[in-house]
Design a protein around this motif. Structure first.
Motif, PDB file in Angstrom:
ATOM      1  N   TRP A  92       0.911  -0.954  -0.031  1.00 61.78           N
ATOM      2  CA  TRP A  92      -0.123  -0.039  -0.030  1.00 61.78           C
ATOM      3  C   TRP A  92       0.825   1.066  -0.020  1.00 61.78           C
ATOM      4  CZ3 TRP A  92      -5.064   1.625   0.486  1.00 61.78           C
ATOM      5  CH2 TRP A  92      -5.338   2.997   0.997  1.00 61.78           C
ATOM      6  N   HIS A  93       0.681   2.031  -0.853  1.00 67.53           N
ATOM      7  CA  HIS A  93       1.292   3.340  -0.866  1.00 67.53           C
ATOM      8  C   HIS A  93       0.326   4.616  -0.707  1.00 67.53           C
ATOM      9  CE1 HIS A  93       4.953   1.297  -2.101  1.00 67.53           C
ATOM     10  NE2 HIS A  93       4.124   0.643  -3.096  1.00 67.53           N
ATOM     11  N   GLU A  94       0.454   5.473   0.018  1.00 71.23           N
ATOM     12  CA  GLU A  94      -0.220   6.806   0.066  1.00 71.23           C
ATOM     13  C   GLU A  94       0.089   7.713  -0.816  1.00 71.23           C
ATOM     14  OE1 GLU A  94      -1.589   8.307   3.923  1.00 71.23           O
ATOM     15  OE2 GLU A  94      -1.267   6.264   4.782  1.00 71.23           O
ATOM     16  N   THR A  95      -0.877   8.259  -1.630  1.00 68.76           N
ATOM     17  CA  THR A  95      -0.475   9.300  -2.736  1.00 68.76           C
ATOM     18  C   THR A  95      -1.509  10.367  -2.398  1.00 68.76           C
ATOM     19  OG1 THR A  95      -2.145   8.672  -4.395  1.00 68.76           O
ATOM     20  CG2 THR A  95      -0.198   7.409  -4.546  1.00 68.76           C
ATOM     21  N   SER A  96      -1.114  11.510  -3.204  1.00 67.54           N
ATOM     22  CA  SER A  96      -1.915  12.758  -3.259  1.00 67.54           C
ATOM     23  C   SER A  96      -3.352  12.525  -3.363  1.00 67.54           C
ATOM     24  CB  SER A  96      -1.382  13.953  -3.776  1.00 67.54           C
ATOM     25  OG  SER A  96      -1.291  13.690  -5.212  1.00 67.54           O
ATOM     26  N   SER A  97      -3.689  11.618  -4.246  1.00 68.26           N
ATOM     27  CA  SER A  97      -5.042  11.252  -4.644  1.00 68.26           C
ATOM     28  C   SER A  97      -5.761  10.168  -3.988  1.00 68.26           C
ATOM     29  CB  SER A  97      -5.071  11.150  -6.120  1.00 68.26           C
ATOM     30  OG  SER A  97      -4.456   9.847  -6.735  1.00 68.26           O
ATOM     31  N   GLY A  98      -4.946   9.804  -2.913  1.00 65.55           N
ATOM     32  CA  GLY A  98      -5.652   8.376  -2.150  1.00 65.55           C
ATOM     33  C   GLY A  98      -4.614   7.427  -2.006  1.00 65.55           C
TER      34      GLY A  98
END
Length: 146
Positions: A92-98
């Motif tokens: 799982w990676h968090e990004t600026s869009s979710g």
């Protein structure tokens, strides 16, 4: 004996041709393999500390996952899935869009052969294809191809 990136790429291309008959290349010089709803990338990266290369096979499974309250439930799903397989692990990676869920497997170029590459590639692409719809249905977001 040290190998060059050109030599490693030639071996990857020969294996892709042997296993699949075709591939695409994207703007990042990753090899692209498509299967049903999954898109899998094969990236060749240097590993200077070992005078070797890493062949990273990865498939972005689901993106823009908005429901951060379900993060623990999603993590449990991914960990449970990871515990039941030998090749191809979810992360799982968090990004600026979710959130972004990725399935990946790495192989050293010095250990690369048709069997190990075929197992890594088929594991990643099939697991991504099998789990993408469930993740989007349960947690929101979009499949990578959407």
């Amino acid at each position: 004996m040290a190998v060059s990136e050109v030599q490693v790429r030639a071996k990857v291309e020969a294996l892709l041709k042997e296993l699949l008959g075709h591939w695409e290349m994207d703007d990042d010089h990753d090899y692209v393999v498509r299967y049903d709803s999954a898109v899998t990338f094969v990236r060749v990266r240097p590993m200077p500390s070992r005078d070797d290369f890493v062949i990273n096979t990865f498939s972005p499974v689901a993106r823009d996952i908005p429901n951060m309250k379900a993060k623990a439930e999603l993590a449990n799903l991914l960990l449970d899935h990871n515990a039941g397989v030998y090749f191809g692990k979810f992360g799982w990676h968090e990004t600026s869009s979710g959130g972004l869920v990725v399935c990946e497997q790495a192989i050293l170029a010095s250990a690369l052969n048709a069997e190990t590459f075929g197992m890594a590639l088929s594991s990643v692409v099939s697991q991504a294809n099998d789990l993408d719809d469930e993740i989007v249905q349960r947690f929101g977001g979009k499949r990578w191809i959407d």
